[in-house]
Scaffold this motif. Structure first.
Motif, mmCIF file in Angstrom:
data_model
loop_
_atom_site.group_PDB
_atom_site.id
_atom_site.type_symbol
_atom_site.label_atom_id
_atom_site.label_comp_id
_atom_site.label_asym_id
_atom_site.label_seq_id
_atom_site.Cartn_x
_atom_site.Cartn_y
_atom_site.Cartn_z
ATOM 1 N N MET A 49 59.309 81.117 42.243
ATOM 2 C CA MET A 49 59.992 82.199 41.542
ATOM 3 C C MET A 49 59.973 83.439 42.410
ATOM 4 S SD MET A 49 57.634 83.914 38.525
ATOM 5 C CE MET A 49 58.852 85.165 38.150
ATOM 6 N N VAL A 50 61.016 84.234 42.250
ATOM 7 C CA VAL A 50 61.124 85.541 42.889
ATOM 8 C C VAL A 50 61.433 86.528 41.777
ATOM 9 C CG1 VAL A 50 62.592 86.979 44.377
ATOM 10 C CG2 VAL A 50 61.903 84.718 45.141
ATOM 11 N N ALA A 51 60.765 87.661 41.803
ATOM 12 C CA ALA A 51 61.094 88.757 40.891
ATOM 13 C C ALA A 51 61.158 90.037 41.708
ATOM 14 C CB ALA A 51 60.048 88.883 39.788
ATOM 15 N N THR A 52 62.156 90.841 41.424
ATOM 16 C CA THR A 52 62.296 92.133 42.093
ATOM 17 C C THR A 52 62.533 93.200 41.029
ATOM 18 O OG1 THR A 52 64.670 91.815 42.404
ATOM 19 C CG2 THR A 52 63.227 91.183 44.239
ATOM 20 N N ALA A 53 62.102 94.417 41.338
ATOM 21 C CA ALA A 53 62.319 95.553 40.451
ATOM 22 C C ALA A 53 62.818 96.721 41.289
ATOM 23 C CB ALA A 53 61.020 95.930 39.743
ATOM 24 N N ALA A 54 63.806 97.415 40.749
ATOM 25 C CA ALA A 54 64.383 98.562 41.443
ATOM 26 C C ALA A 54 64.923 99.538 40.400
ATOM 27 C CB ALA A 54 65.511 98.110 42.380
ATOM 28 N N ARG A 55 65.278 100.719 40.854
ATOM 29 C CA ARG A 55 65.850 101.719 39.938
ATOM 30 C C ARG A 55 67.217 101.274 39.427
ATOM 31 N NH1 ARG A 55 63.880 106.450 39.125
ATOM 32 N NH2 ARG A 55 65.906 107.482 38.951
ATOM 33 N N HIS A 56 67.957 100.531 40.273
ATOM 34 C CA HIS A 56 69.315 100.125 39.921
ATOM 35 C C HIS A 56 69.481 98.619 40.102
ATOM 36 C CE1 HIS A 56 70.272 104.341 39.696
ATOM 37 N NE2 HIS A 56 69.724 104.500 40.882
ATOM 38 N N ARG A 57 70.342 98.021 39.289
ATOM 39 C CA ARG A 57 70.480 96.559 39.275
ATOM 40 C C ARG A 57 70.966 95.976 40.593
ATOM 41 N NH1 ARG A 57 76.204 95.415 36.372
ATOM 42 N NH2 ARG A 57 77.058 97.424 36.907
ATOM 43 N N ARG A 58 71.926 96.612 41.272
ATOM 44 C CA ARG A 58 72.454 96.050 42.518
ATOM 45 C C ARG A 58 71.332 95.881 43.539
ATOM 46 N NH1 ARG A 58 74.594 92.303 43.798
ATOM 47 N NH2 ARG A 58 75.728 92.693 41.901
ATOM 48 N N ASP A 59 70.453 96.871 43.647
ATOM 49 C CA ASP A 59 69.332 96.769 44.589
ATOM 50 C C ASP A 59 68.389 95.636 44.201
ATOM 51 O OD1 ASP A 59 70.303 98.964 46.032
ATOM 52 O OD2 ASP A 59 69.197 100.385 44.776
ATOM 53 N N ALA A 60 68.136 95.488 42.894
ATOM 54 C CA ALA A 60 67.255 94.408 42.443
ATOM 55 C C ALA A 60 67.881 93.041 42.718
ATOM 56 C CB ALA A 60 66.933 94.569 40.952
ATOM 57 N N PHE A 61 69.188 92.903 42.436
ATOM 58 C CA PHE A 61 69.876 91.637 42.712
ATOM 59 C C PHE A 61 69.900 91.345 44.212
ATOM 60 C CE2 PHE A 61 71.838 91.845 38.430
ATOM 61 C CZ PHE A 61 71.672 90.530 38.041
#
Length: 150
Positions: free
Chosen positions: A93-105
Motif C-alpha cells: 500500500m501507498v498513502a500520501t497526504a498533501a494540502r491539495h489533491r493533485r499533489d497527493a495523487f
C-alpha cells in the motif's frame, strides 16, 4: 514518513485510518493498494518476493523523500510485503497526504511507478506449470519515464 518492508499481512483499514488521523492540516489523502493477481496464461499458486533487508528500505526511503520534496507532500506511508503470497493477498500500500489533491495523487502515482519498476524486489511466480521470474514490462518503464525531469 513511514516505510515498512514486512513478511506479515497488515490491516489495510487500520493503516489507512491511522495515517488519515495524523493529517490534521492537510486537505488530501490518497491511498493505493496492490493485490497479487492471477495471470491468465500461468495459473498462479504463489508469488515469491525476495529482497535484501536494509538495502530495500534505504532505496524506498530515498524515493519517498524525493516524492515528499517534489510534490510538497506532508506525509507518506509505504508498506510492501515479501515472502510467499497467494492470489488475492494484499502485497503493498501507498498513502500520501498533501494540502491539495493533485499533489497527493501525483505523489502516490510517482511512488507506485517507482515501486513497480525500480524498487529492489525480486518476484517469482510459481504455478502449476513451474516457476518464472517476473521481468520488467515496457508499460511499467513507460509509466516511470513520465516522471523524468527535463
Amino acid at each position: 514518513m513511514r516505510i515498512s518492508v514486512q513478511d506479515s499481512s497488515f490491516d489495510l483499514g487500520a493503516e489507512t485510518a491511522a495515517f488519515a488521523q495524523a493529517q490534521n492540516s492537510l486537505g488530501a489523502i490518497v491511498t493505493f493498494t496492490g493485490v497479487v493477481r492471477d495471470t491468465p496464461d500461468h495459473a498462479l499458486e504463489v508469488m515469491e518476493i525476495e529482497h535484501y533487508p536494509g538495502m530495500t528500505e534505504k532505496a524506498i526511503s530515498s524515493i519517498a523523500e524525493q516524492a515528499i520534496k517534489r510534490f510538497g507532500l506532508g506525509d507518506a506511508l509505504i508498506i510492501h510485503r515479501h515472502g510467499r503470497l497467494a492470489p488475492g493477498d494484499v502485497i503493498m500500500m501507498v498513502a500520501t497526504a498533501a494540502r491539495h489533491r493533485r499533489d497527493a495523487f501525483d505523489g502516490a502515482e510517482f511512488l507506485m511507478d517507482y515501486l513497480k519498476s525500480r524498487a529492489p524486489f525480486w518476484k517469482r511466480e510459481v504455478g502449476h506449470d513451474g516457476a518464472t521470474w517476473v521481468e520488467a514490462r515496457d508499460e511499467d518503464e513507460d509509466a516511470l519515464s513520465r516522471w523524468s525531469e527535463s
